[in-house]
Motif scaffolding. Sequence first.
Motif, mmCIF file in Angstrom:
data_model
loop_
_atom_site.group_PDB
_atom_site.id
_atom_site.type_symbol
_atom_site.label_atom_id
_atom_site.label_comp_id
_atom_site.label_asym_id
_atom_site.label_seq_id
_atom_site.Cartn_x
_atom_site.Cartn_y
_atom_site.Cartn_z
ATOM 1 N N TRP B 15 0.830 -1.205 0.000
ATOM 2 C CA TRP B 15 0.000 0.000 0.000
ATOM 3 C C TRP B 15 0.866 1.257 0.000
ATOM 4 C CZ3 TRP B 15 -1.196 2.890 4.858
ATOM 5 C CH2 TRP B 15 -1.990 4.018 4.592
ATOM 6 N N TYR B 16 1.791 1.356 0.951
ATOM 7 C CA TYR B 16 2.505 2.634 1.033
ATOM 8 C C TYR B 16 3.576 2.775 -0.041
ATOM 9 C CZ TYR B 16 6.194 0.475 4.016
ATOM 10 O OH TYR B 16 7.192 -0.297 4.524
ATOM 11 N N ARG B 17 3.898 1.661 -0.729
ATOM 12 C CA ARG B 17 4.874 1.784 -1.799
ATOM 13 C C ARG B 17 4.232 2.186 -3.111
ATOM 14 N NH1 ARG B 17 8.578 -3.370 -1.116
ATOM 15 N NH2 ARG B 17 9.562 -2.726 0.830
ATOM 16 N N ASN B 18 2.921 2.089 -3.162
ATOM 17 C CA ASN B 18 2.246 2.442 -4.400
ATOM 18 C C ASN B 18 1.920 3.930 -4.348
ATOM 19 O OD1 ASN B 18 0.496 2.908 -6.456
ATOM 20 N ND2 ASN B 18 -0.757 1.092 -6.093
ATOM 21 N N PRO B 19 2.675 4.754 -5.105
ATOM 22 C CA PRO B 19 2.502 6.199 -4.987
ATOM 23 C C PRO B 19 1.075 6.645 -5.290
ATOM 24 C CG PRO B 19 3.927 5.629 -6.851
ATOM 25 C CD PRO B 19 3.662 4.364 -6.096
ATOM 26 N N VAL B 20 0.424 5.971 -6.233
ATOM 27 C CA VAL B 20 -0.930 6.387 -6.594
ATOM 28 C C VAL B 20 -1.892 6.174 -5.426
ATOM 29 C CG1 VAL B 20 -2.856 6.028 -8.158
ATOM 30 C CG2 VAL B 20 -0.524 5.913 -9.026
ATOM 31 N N SER B 21 -1.842 4.996 -4.833
ATOM 32 C CA SER B 21 -2.795 4.728 -3.751
ATOM 33 C C SER B 21 -2.489 5.611 -2.552
ATOM 34 C CB SER B 21 -2.783 3.250 -3.359
ATOM 35 O OG SER B 21 -1.700 2.959 -2.505
ATOM 36 N N LEU B 22 -1.218 5.902 -2.342
ATOM 37 C CA LEU B 22 -0.848 6.758 -1.216
ATOM 38 C C LEU B 22 -1.380 8.179 -1.441
ATOM 39 C CD1 LEU B 22 0.710 6.419 1.404
ATOM 40 C CD2 LEU B 22 2.693 7.390 0.271
ATOM 41 N N LEU B 23 -1.160 8.667 -2.654
ATOM 42 C CA LEU B 23 -1.555 10.037 -2.973
ATOM 43 C C LEU B 23 -3.075 10.202 -2.943
ATOM 44 C CD1 LEU B 23 0.289 12.427 -3.696
ATOM 45 C CD2 LEU B 23 -0.473 12.167 -6.050
ATOM 46 N N THR B 24 -3.774 9.256 -3.590
ATOM 47 C CA THR B 24 -5.231 9.373 -3.585
ATOM 48 C C THR B 24 -5.755 9.281 -2.157
ATOM 49 O OG1 THR B 24 -5.350 7.021 -4.049
ATOM 50 C CG2 THR B 24 -5.687 8.498 -5.911
ATOM 51 N N GLY B 25 -5.109 8.444 -1.355
ATOM 52 C CA GLY B 25 -5.527 8.327 0.040
ATOM 53 C C GLY B 25 -5.380 9.639 0.785
ATOM 54 N N LEU B 26 -4.349 10.409 0.431
ATOM 55 C CA LEU B 26 -4.114 11.674 1.105
ATOM 56 C C LEU B 26 -5.042 12.776 0.605
ATOM 57 C CD1 LEU B 26 -0.197 11.795 1.236
ATOM 58 C CD2 LEU B 26 -1.779 11.376 3.111
ATOM 59 N N ILE B 27 -5.308 12.725 -0.702
ATOM 60 C CA ILE B 27 -6.116 13.802 -1.290
ATOM 61 C C ILE B 27 -7.611 13.606 -1.022
ATOM 62 C CG2 ILE B 27 -6.812 14.852 -3.479
ATOM 63 C CD1 ILE B 27 -4.042 14.207 -4.532
ATOM 64 N N GLN B 28 -7.999 12.338 -1.025
ATOM 65 C CA GLN B 28 -9.427 12.014 -0.946
ATOM 66 C C GLN B 28 -10.174 12.731 0.196
ATOM 67 O OE1 GLN B 28 -10.479 8.139 0.274
ATOM 68 N NE2 GLN B 28 -11.964 7.835 -1.379
ATOM 69 N N PRO B 29 -9.619 12.762 1.418
ATOM 70 C CA PRO B 29 -10.357 13.427 2.497
ATOM 71 C C PRO B 29 -10.663 14.886 2.180
ATOM 72 C CG PRO B 29 -8.537 12.169 3.397
ATOM 73 C CD PRO B 29 -8.405 12.116 1.919
ATOM 74 N N PHE B 30 -9.686 15.591 1.597
ATOM 75 C CA PHE B 30 -9.908 16.996 1.237
ATOM 76 C C PHE B 30 -11.016 17.106 0.204
ATOM 77 C CE2 PHE B 30 -5.660 17.087 2.975
ATOM 78 C CZ PHE B 30 -5.667 18.242 3.739
ATOM 79 N N PHE B 31 -10.971 16.194 -0.730
ATOM 80 C CA PHE B 31 -11.969 16.120 -1.776
ATOM 81 C C PHE B 31 -13.375 16.014 -1.204
ATOM 82 C CE2 PHE B 31 -12.464 14.870 -6.223
ATOM 83 C CZ PHE B 31 -11.318 15.435 -6.741
ATOM 84 N N TRP B 32 -13.512 15.047 -0.327
ATOM 85 C CA TRP B 32 -14.812 14.801 0.296
ATOM 86 C C TRP B 32 -15.323 16.054 0.991
ATOM 87 C CZ3 TRP B 32 -18.081 10.730 0.228
ATOM 88 C CH2 TRP B 32 -17.599 9.515 -0.253
ATOM 89 N N LEU B 33 -14.425 16.639 1.788
ATOM 90 C CA LEU B 33 -14.853 17.795 2.572
ATOM 91 C C LEU B 33 -15.201 18.966 1.680
ATOM 92 C CD1 LEU B 33 -12.345 17.619 5.518
ATOM 93 C CD2 LEU B 33 -14.809 17.235 5.592
ATOM 94 N N ALA B 34 -14.329 19.213 0.694
ATOM 95 C CA ALA B 34 -14.572 20.342 -0.188
ATOM 96 C C ALA B 34 -15.899 20.155 -0.914
ATOM 97 C CB ALA B 34 -13.428 20.471 -1.182
ATOM 98 N N LEU B 35 -16.102 18.946 -1.430
ATOM 99 C CA LEU B 35 -17.326 18.674 -2.185
ATOM 100 C C LEU B 35 -18.563 18.800 -1.316
ATOM 101 C CD1 LEU B 35 -16.592 15.666 -4.542
ATOM 102 C CD2 LEU B 35 -17.492 17.910 -5.139
ATOM 103 N N PHE B 36 -18.572 18.047 -0.225
ATOM 104 C CA PHE B 36 -19.786 18.032 0.587
ATOM 105 C C PHE B 36 -19.970 19.333 1.339
ATOM 106 C CE2 PHE B 36 -19.242 13.535 -0.155
ATOM 107 C CZ PHE B 36 -20.514 13.221 -0.594
ATOM 108 N N GLY B 37 -18.830 19.872 1.790
ATOM 109 C CA GLY B 37 -18.913 21.113 2.538
ATOM 110 C C GLY B 37 -19.557 22.222 1.735
#
Lengths: 330, 264
Positions: B15-37
């Motif tokens: 998981w942590y070696r896969n840059p894509v999954s790591l990055l999406t995991g980090l960005i996703q929370p902001f995404f959710w908040l920005a969208l729903f907020g």
Amino acid sequence: MAAIIETRNLTKIYGGKVKALDDLNISIEEGEVYGLLGPNGAGKTTTINLLVTRIAPTSGTAIVNGFDIVKNSLEVRKSIGVVPQDLTTDEDLSGYENLKMVSQFYDVPAEEAKERIHKLLAMVSLDDVKNRLVRQYSGGMRKRLELIAGLVHDPKILFLDEPTLGLDVTTRTQMWKYVREIQEKLDVTIILTSHYLEEVDALANRISIIDHGKVLATGTSEELKSNLKGDIILATMKTDKDAETLMKYPGAIEAKENGPRAVRLKVQNSDEELPKIIQYISGNSLSITRLTVQKPTLDDVFLEYTGNEIRTEEPTDTRQEMMNLRRLRR
Amino acid sequence: MSGLGPLTSRELKKWYRNPVSLLTGLIQPFFWLALFGSAFSKISAFGPTLLDGAPNYITYILGGVLTIIGLFTALFSGVNLIFDRRLGVLGRFLIAPIRRSSIVFSKIFASSARILVQVGILILAALLIPNGLEFKHGFTVLDALILIAAVMLVALIFTSIFTTLAVRITRPDTIFGVINLVNLPLLFVSYAMFPPGLMAGWLSDAAKYNPVSWSAEAIRTVVINGTLTASQMHSVELWLGGLAILATVLLLMAYFVSENEIRE
Ligand SMILES: Nc1ncnc2c1ncn2[C@@H]1O[C@H](COP(=O)(O)OP(=O)(O)OP(=O)(O)O)[C@@H](O)[C@H]1O
Ligand SMILES: [Mg+2]
């Protein structure tokens, strides 16, 4: 020596229909390299998968290192190493990490595991690339990694299912070297399957030929060959009529057509029979274009028992001819 | 359970070696908040009554978003098992003298660890954005424990279900189909996003039985109120109790199915 593996009427029927293994009874001795030879679909992988408890038998059982594969599969698994036919290492981990993980499966103490992994990596010349992701390995490197992945816990028995499948000839010979080295240095009983005759011939002390889930013959390569009574003489004649006449040669145990104007004679002893055949040919004024003597090979043994030839590497015509010439001159 | 340690560590490395999954995991929370907020910010206009006394919509929705993040990661927890089978790695595990259940439980634990990291990032993100998360009445250690327990129980419920499915499903497209079938209903037939007052009657009734609602409501209660009254505490206990019972039953199912049924 005692048997370390013994199967008892081992039978496997897949999905109630495909009888892959039919009352198999084999006995493998401690310390030997035992070869299972058979064509595609003979039941080799099924035999291995049953012995390593990857699948369960339909009926019958086997004793591996003193443990019953049905009743005591966990103990069986602890005492064996396996190199399956298909690749099993994780591409997303490095070679070293893969081996380390396997060592943990077997509760090998960390220090001991480290030492052993380094020894094994050196043995198959992978120490340079041990920290690279397996994804970046070549096919041959990956096969070598698979080979030692079965050895990190110092098993008593090693199963090798088609260890050189898909490798080129040079890499294959190299793998043989590694397998021999493993057998000498690590003191392990090896069970090997292959449909490459040369491979089994080169590596195994004892061979069983299997087909349709049954053992057809067992013995050393030499025993199997000498059990095939007789040598083969191949002759190509100038005309069909000449070929027909040669087919009637009285000294042959068996005479067969072997292609256009070609005859295959089986005789008791080619050294004694050849001069008589030449006399017969000149006595009947036959014209011959080619004459070859063959001592039986494992190929012939295989052909005899399975009715199929599985020679995988056809010698080129010129090479064959030179070999023939040499034989005739002897 | 021998095998659980090395298998879980493998899972986390991947998981942590896969840059894509790591990055999406980090960005996703902001995404959710920005969208729903922002998408639902109008709801704030209905006033604090509708939002159970939350100062803003982000504060109200945090429990929902945390739960949904746990849920969505959990839905995918079985996918790796299917690929392990396809790629042959599972064969190596099955010939090793390890407990078969450790193969499945390593996925459950690794998914839970990922969810925990995402929860941390999401809370941080919610605190950082303007007009974001506000603990008006404080936030105690007990509140934090309740929050984590709720998300983790939802995670365990759905990782158990989806890894168990993966024990029997051999095709990736089948499990993706199942995930697609259930994710939106689980999200929308729940109190994760909307106050019950804004939902159609039948929808709101159905949402009562969705464990996603229980977790969202429990977190919401502690985030908005800080120190709970006796009756609030009682509701939280009921929600967490329901989640715990469900999680236990499903973990047991995952254990027995994986011990007995897992094969290539
Ligand atoms: N999982 C399975 N389900 C159904 N039939 C199977 C299964 N595995 C093998 N078989 C059948 O059992 C027979 C023996 O197969 P097995 O794989 O043991 O042969 P093999 O000797 O290893 O062949 P190969 O040289 O191709 O590897 C074949 O007819 C095969 O089609
Ligand atoms: Mg095979």
